[in-house]
Enzyme design. Structure first.
Site, PDB file in Angstrom:
ATOM      1  CD  GLU A  41      -9.774 -46.213  -7.311  1.00 20.14           C
ATOM      2  OE1 GLU A  41      -9.416 -46.957  -8.252  1.00 20.14           O
ATOM      3  OE2 GLU A  41      -9.985 -46.609  -6.139  1.00 20.14           O
ATOM      4  CG  HIS A 101     -13.414 -47.292 -11.730  1.00 19.34           C
ATOM      5  ND1 HIS A 101     -12.752 -48.171 -10.904  1.00 19.34           N
ATOM      6  CD2 HIS A 101     -12.581 -46.234 -11.882  1.00 19.34           C
ATOM      7  CE1 HIS A 101     -11.576 -47.666 -10.564  1.00 19.34           C
ATOM      8  NE2 HIS A 101     -11.449 -46.482 -11.141  1.00 19.34           N
ATOM      9  NE  ARG A 131     -14.443 -61.257 -14.186  1.00 14.47           N
ATOM     10  CZ  ARG A 131     -13.880 -62.328 -13.647  1.00 14.47           C
ATOM     11  NH1 ARG A 131     -13.702 -63.401 -14.387  1.00 14.47           N
ATOM     12  NH2 ARG A 131     -13.465 -62.320 -12.399  1.00 14.47           N
ATOM     13  N   GLY A 132     -15.019 -56.955 -13.366  1.00  7.89           N
ATOM     14  CA  GLY A 132     -15.614 -56.925 -12.041  1.00  7.89           C
ATOM     15  C   GLY A 132     -15.539 -58.293 -11.385  1.00  7.89           C
ATOM     16  CG  ASP A 133     -14.235 -58.595  -7.498  1.00  4.66           C
ATOM     17  OD1 ASP A 133     -13.240 -58.870  -8.199  1.00  4.66           O
ATOM     18  OD2 ASP A 133     -14.211 -57.796  -6.547  1.00  4.66           O
ATOM     19  CB  ALA A 149     -12.379 -56.122 -19.371  1.00  2.86           C
ATOM     20  CE1 TYR A 179      -6.212 -57.526 -11.911  1.00  2.31           C
ATOM     21  CE2 TYR A 179      -5.979 -57.785 -14.287  1.00  2.31           C
ATOM     22  CZ  TYR A 179      -6.761 -57.502 -13.182  1.00  2.31           C
ATOM     23  OH  TYR A 179      -8.087 -57.196 -13.353  1.00  2.31           O
ATOM     24  CG  HIS A 183      -6.700 -61.797 -12.849  1.00  2.68           C
ATOM     25  ND1 HIS A 183      -7.552 -62.763 -12.369  1.00  2.68           N
ATOM     26  CD2 HIS A 183      -7.459 -60.682 -13.036  1.00  2.68           C
ATOM     27  CE1 HIS A 183      -8.772 -62.264 -12.270  1.00  2.68           C
ATOM     28  NE2 HIS A 183      -8.747 -61.006 -12.665  1.00  2.68           N
ATOM     29  CD  GLN A 210      -6.821 -54.423  -9.351  1.00  2.37           C
ATOM     30  OE1 GLN A 210      -6.661 -53.560  -8.485  1.00  2.37           O
ATOM     31  NE2 GLN A 210      -8.000 -54.934  -9.633  1.00  2.37           N
TER      32      GLN A 210
END
Length: 319
Positions: A41, A101, A131-133, A149, A179, A183, A210
């Site tokens: 990444e 991303h 989705r994002g925060d 997502a 996750y 999550h 994650q």
């Protein structure tokens, strides 16, 4: 890009007793991991980034011939503008396969569609759909935004169809997050599995985890996922624990508590970096010795730390 580029090659059942066996026989030095899949990444550089350091980073990571590199978005580089520009640069300078991303929080559905087109034109050949925060205090995104997502996966595939000729009638690599430690917003582990199954049904080719601290958590998650019907590769994401601050940051990002043994080792260490790298190598080596076929390294654009970690694992540059 085919699934073979991204496969973790972990067996469908992945019995946890493999981990116990691996822990008992964990070598102090690791031989070259022939056939280990590897990805990185990267963060788009700031506009005032040191060009020499940036060129060294790109050349240094390219020497490992990774299966792909995932490029994030960040405020300091202008969000997706910086992502697109960095991907264009990587494609111009290297043969690296790039995925971008992309989060629902980045814009409205219409704006995301335009960004997907822009990123494809920049040379991207895959996406990590997130989705994002959510904004603090909010439980959903504004009207006009995609909420999940899974919806973003569908939008990407619609734009993919528009670009069939550009992609040589091929397809984009579609990845999602998963996750191992659960999550933060999920009521139960079963809900996490249901969401992952939905992502698989909607076209996800592979998932990147994650952050997690214990190899057992990842292997148990894979075993449960396979039993639930998940068949896509679940690639473990590894971030070097170079300090207690970094480990605690990992916990915040993952929504989980840092294990007490990790906190104690880093707090009591004379050399925090060395203790953290030992923990990271232990984690990654247990996974590889248990049969996991690949690693995704969160580099934070730090070439020296990434090289140190891989060298300790017996993974050396290929050119």
């Amino acid at each position: 890009m085919t699934e073979g580029h991204f496969s973790s090659r972990l067996s469908a059942s992945a019995p946890l007793d493999l981990l116990d066996e691996a822990a008992e026989t964990l070598p102090t030095e690791h031989t070259h991991r022939a056939g280990t899949a590897l990805s990185f990444e990267l963060i788009p550089p700031r506009h005032d980034a040191d060009e020499a350091k940036l060129n060294d980073l790109i050349a240094g990571l390219n020497a490992y011939e990774p299966d792909y590199v995932a490029v994030t978005s960040s405020h300091r580089s202008g969000w997706l503008e910086g992502t697109a520009d960095f991907i264009a640069r990587l494609n111009a300078q290297t043969n690296l396969r790039t995925i971008a991303h992309l989060a629902c929080t980045a814009g409205t559905e219409e704006e995301l569609a335009d960004w997907i087109r822009r990123l494809i034109h920049s040379g991207v050949r895959g996406f990590l759909a997130l989705r994002g925060d959510l904004p603090e205090g909010e439980t959903s995104l504004p009207d006009g935004y995609l909420q999940y997502a899974t919806q973003l996966l569908t939008l990407i595939q619609d734009i993919e169809d528009e670009n069939a000729y550009r992609l040589a009638a091929g397809k984009l690599a579609l990845s999602v997050a998963c996750y191992p430690s659960g999550h933060a917003e999920s009521a139960t582990p079963d809900l996490d599995l249901d969401v992952l199954l939905s992502k698989q049904r909607l076209g996800a080719d592979f998932a990147i985890t994650q952050l997690f601290f214990e190899a057992e958590d990842y292997l148990r998650f894979v075993e449960q996922s396979r039993m639930a019907g998940v068949r896509i590769p679940l690639i473990p994401g590894i971030m070097p624990m170079t300090s207690l601050k970094r480990a605690q940051r990992m916990g915040v990002l993952s929504g989980i508590e840092v294990p007490e043994r990790v906190v104690e080792k880093l707090q009591n260490a004379e050399d925090e970096y060395e203790a953290g790298m030992e923990l990271t190598v232990e984690l990654a080596a247990k996974l590889l010795d248990a049969g996991v076929g690949g690693l995704h390294i969160y580099t934070h654009n730090n070439l020296a730390v990434t090289q140190d970690l891989l060298s300790r694992l017996g993974i050396e540059p290929k050119n």
